[in-house]
Design a protein around this motif. Structure first.
Motif, PDB file in Angstrom:
ATOM      1  N   SER A  26       0.717  -1.071   0.125  1.00  0.00           N
ATOM      2  CA  SER A  26       0.019  -0.040  -0.074  1.00  0.00           C
ATOM      3  C   SER A  26       0.840   1.204  -0.125  1.00  0.00           C
ATOM      4  N   GLY A  27       2.259   1.116   0.067  1.00  0.00           N
ATOM      5  CA  GLY A  27       2.966   2.302   0.277  1.00  0.00           C
ATOM      6  C   GLY A  27       3.242   2.832   1.537  1.00  0.00           C
ATOM      7  N   LEU A  28       2.590   2.148   2.696  1.00  0.00           N
ATOM      8  CA  LEU A  28       2.778   2.811   4.148  1.00  0.00           C
ATOM      9  C   LEU A  28       3.959   1.905   4.652  1.00  0.00           C
ATOM     10  N   THR A  29       4.763   2.707   5.372  1.00  0.00           N
ATOM     11  CA  THR A  29       5.895   2.169   6.098  1.00  0.00           C
ATOM     12  C   THR A  29       5.253   1.793   7.527  1.00  0.00           C
ATOM     13  N   ILE A  30       5.650   0.518   8.061  1.00  0.00           N
ATOM     14  CA  ILE A  30       5.077   0.224   9.386  1.00  0.00           C
ATOM     15  C   ILE A  30       5.499   1.084  10.612  1.00  0.00           C
ATOM     16  N   ASN A  31       6.537   1.803  10.377  1.00  0.00           N
ATOM     17  CA  ASN A  31       7.035   2.766  11.244  1.00  0.00           C
ATOM     18  C   ASN A  31       6.351   3.949  11.402  1.00  0.00           C
ATOM     19  N   GLU A  32       5.356   4.178  10.216  1.00  0.00           N
ATOM     20  CA  GLU A  32       4.562   5.396  10.331  1.00  0.00           C
ATOM     21  C   GLU A  32       3.239   5.152  11.177  1.00  0.00           C
ATOM     22  N   LEU A  33       3.025   3.799  11.721  1.00  0.00           N
ATOM     23  CA  LEU A  33       2.021   3.549  12.864  1.00  0.00           C
ATOM     24  C   LEU A  33       2.385   4.416  14.014  1.00  0.00           C
ATOM     25  N   ASN A  35       3.365   4.989  18.063  1.00  0.00           N
ATOM     26  CA  ASN A  35       4.044   3.888  18.836  1.00  0.00           C
ATOM     27  C   ASN A  35       3.028   3.026  19.649  1.00  0.00           C
ATOM     28  N   GLU A  36       1.573   3.615  19.851  1.00  0.00           N
ATOM     29  CA  GLU A  36       0.685   2.841  20.888  1.00  0.00           C
ATOM     30  C   GLU A  36       0.194   1.749  19.947  1.00  0.00           C
ATOM     31  N   ILE A  37      -0.047   1.780  18.579  1.00  0.00           N
ATOM     32  CA  ILE A  37      -0.374   0.823  17.667  1.00  0.00           C
ATOM     33  C   ILE A  37       0.585  -0.130  17.719  1.00  0.00           C
ATOM     34  N   LEU A  38       1.996  -0.021  17.468  1.00  0.00           N
ATOM     35  CA  LEU A  38       2.962  -0.910  17.544  1.00  0.00           C
ATOM     36  C   LEU A  38       2.943  -1.721  18.876  1.00  0.00           C
ATOM     37  N   SER A  39       3.010  -0.943  20.021  1.00  0.00           N
ATOM     38  CA  SER A  39       3.122  -1.547  21.047  1.00  0.00           C
ATOM     39  C   SER A  39       1.950  -2.565  21.543  1.00  0.00           C
ATOM     40  N   ILE A  55      13.359  -6.910  18.862  1.00  0.00           N
ATOM     41  CA  ILE A  55      13.947  -5.739  19.306  1.00  0.00           C
ATOM     42  C   ILE A  55      15.174  -5.190  18.516  1.00  0.00           C
ATOM     43  N   LEU A  56      15.805  -6.254  17.694  1.00  0.00           N
ATOM     44  CA  LEU A  56      17.022  -5.950  16.886  1.00  0.00           C
ATOM     45  C   LEU A  56      16.814  -5.222  15.476  1.00  0.00           C
ATOM     46  N   THR A  57      15.282  -4.962  15.314  1.00  0.00           N
ATOM     47  CA  THR A  57      15.014  -4.513  13.811  1.00  0.00           C
ATOM     48  C   THR A  57      15.477  -3.219  13.674  1.00  0.00           C
ATOM     49  N   CYS A  58      15.063  -2.197  14.512  1.00  0.00           N
ATOM     50  CA  CYS A  58      15.377  -0.765  14.450  1.00  0.00           C
ATOM     51  C   CYS A  58      15.216  -0.155  15.777  1.00  0.00           C
ATOM     52  N   LYS A  59      16.023   1.041  15.761  1.00  0.00           N
ATOM     53  CA  LYS A  59      15.946   1.770  17.081  1.00  0.00           C
ATOM     54  C   LYS A  59      14.360   2.166  17.765  1.00  0.00           C
ATOM     55  N   LYS A  60      13.525   2.540  16.725  1.00  0.00           N
ATOM     56  CA  LYS A  60      12.201   2.739  17.090  1.00  0.00           C
ATOM     57  C   LYS A  60      11.769   1.391  18.012  1.00  0.00           C
TER      58      LYS A  60
END
Length: 313
Positions: A26-33, A35-39, A55-60
């Motif tokens: 869809s063109g959306l990066t998962i990190n645009e979600l 933090n509350e949704i990711l959590s 935890i090793l994926t990225c700093k965010k």
């Protein structure tokens, strides 16, 4: 990225993970979600996968998973701690959510292998009480973790040991518990006194002196035992609390003798220990039994479903 995430989410282990900025269809990066949704998503992933892979994926993602609020949500989501316990720990300045998640002494039986799930693993078939009148230092030396690692492991396929016999005879072909969660296996004793014990180090289990002083959990002791019908038997249980230097704090003792022709049914010993000294560190659980007629074979008391739990009301 999303495909990799889906694989982790379904508990499939991945050795490598691509850049977390990869785009979905869809063109959306998962990190645009947010933090509350990711959590919220992360709470549905196992704790082990979170700490070893996600935890090793990225700093965010690392920042989210390293945060205390996330592990509080994870504890509640996985029912590993009650809101009252978390509140009390927070008010007592004892709350370490991530540590509590992985080493929570309040959600498990502190007796390992209580129903012969793994043969004689974790049980020392000697008697710690036999030298209890010696000095605390000698008691400490007698209990040797290296001995346990060498002699009390990898015994799943051993049926008889030091007078005990795991029943039923086809126990390796049967699950340790039935569909109702009741134990199927038990340790049967012979004509001489058969003893086994476990020594629980509360510090190793995740509760230290500071938490004990603040929480004062109730110590719940349970054990199941049963006689045979055709032979008399006797049962003995001792639970002893020790401080860090193996000085005795408190003890519980129970004995029961069954005459021949007793009803062959299971009995449960249960007792709570409260108001113990703040210096508590070790809990010794030791039980033993034998038949009273000196018969060859395993006609003595049967033991199973031992339990030591810390209860926070």
């Amino acid at each position: 990225m999303l495909s990799t995430f889906r694989r982790i989410f379904s508990a499939e282990k991945q050795k490598t993970m691509p850049d977390c900025q990869a785009m979905s269809d869809s063109g959306l990066t998962i990190n645009e979600l947010p933090n509350e949704i990711l959590s919220l998503i992360f709470t549905n992933i196992s704790g082990e996968a979170l700490c070893k892979q996600v935890i090793l994926t990225c700093k965010k993602w690392k920042d989210i998973i390293d945060s205390s609020p996330f592990w509080i949500d994870k504890l509640l989501h996985d029912s590993r701690a009650s809101p009252n316990l978390l509140k009390f720990l927070a008010q007592s300045n004892c709350l370490e959510p991530k540590h509590l998640y992985f080493k929570n002494p309040f959600v498990k039986n502190l007796i390992k292998n209580p129903c012969a799930e793994n043969g004689y693993d974790f049980w020392d078939n000697r008697s710690l009480l036999s030298i209890i009148d010696l000095s605390p230092r000698e008691s400490h030396d007698y209990y040797n973790k290296e001995y346990l690692k060498k002699h009390c492991r990898n015994s799943k396929c051993i049926q008889e040991q030091n007078g005990f016999k795991i029943e039923p005879d086809d126990y390796l072909k049967r699950d340790p518990y039935d569909s109702d969660g009741k134990p199927v296996r038990n340790y049967a004793t012979t004509y001489f006194k058969c003893t086994k014990y476990q020594l629980i180090d509360l510090y190793d289990e995740g509760i230290d002196e500071r938490m004990l002083k603040k929480l004062r959990p109730r110590i719940e002791i349970k054990d199941s035992y049963a006689p045979r019908h055709d032979c008399g038997s006797e049962y003995h249980l001792s639970v002893v609390l020790f401080d860090e230097k193996f000085n005795k704090i408190e003890s519980v003792k129970f004995d029961k003798v069954f005459p021949q022709w007793s009803v062959p049914e299971w009995h449960e010993f249960k007792q709570d220990i409260e108001n113990y000294a703040d210096s508590l560190r070790y809990i010794l659980f030791e039980h033993c039994g034998k038949d009273t007629q000196f018969w060859a074979g395993h006609y003595g008391i049967k033991l199973t479903n031992s339990s030591v739990r810390l209860i926070f009301d």
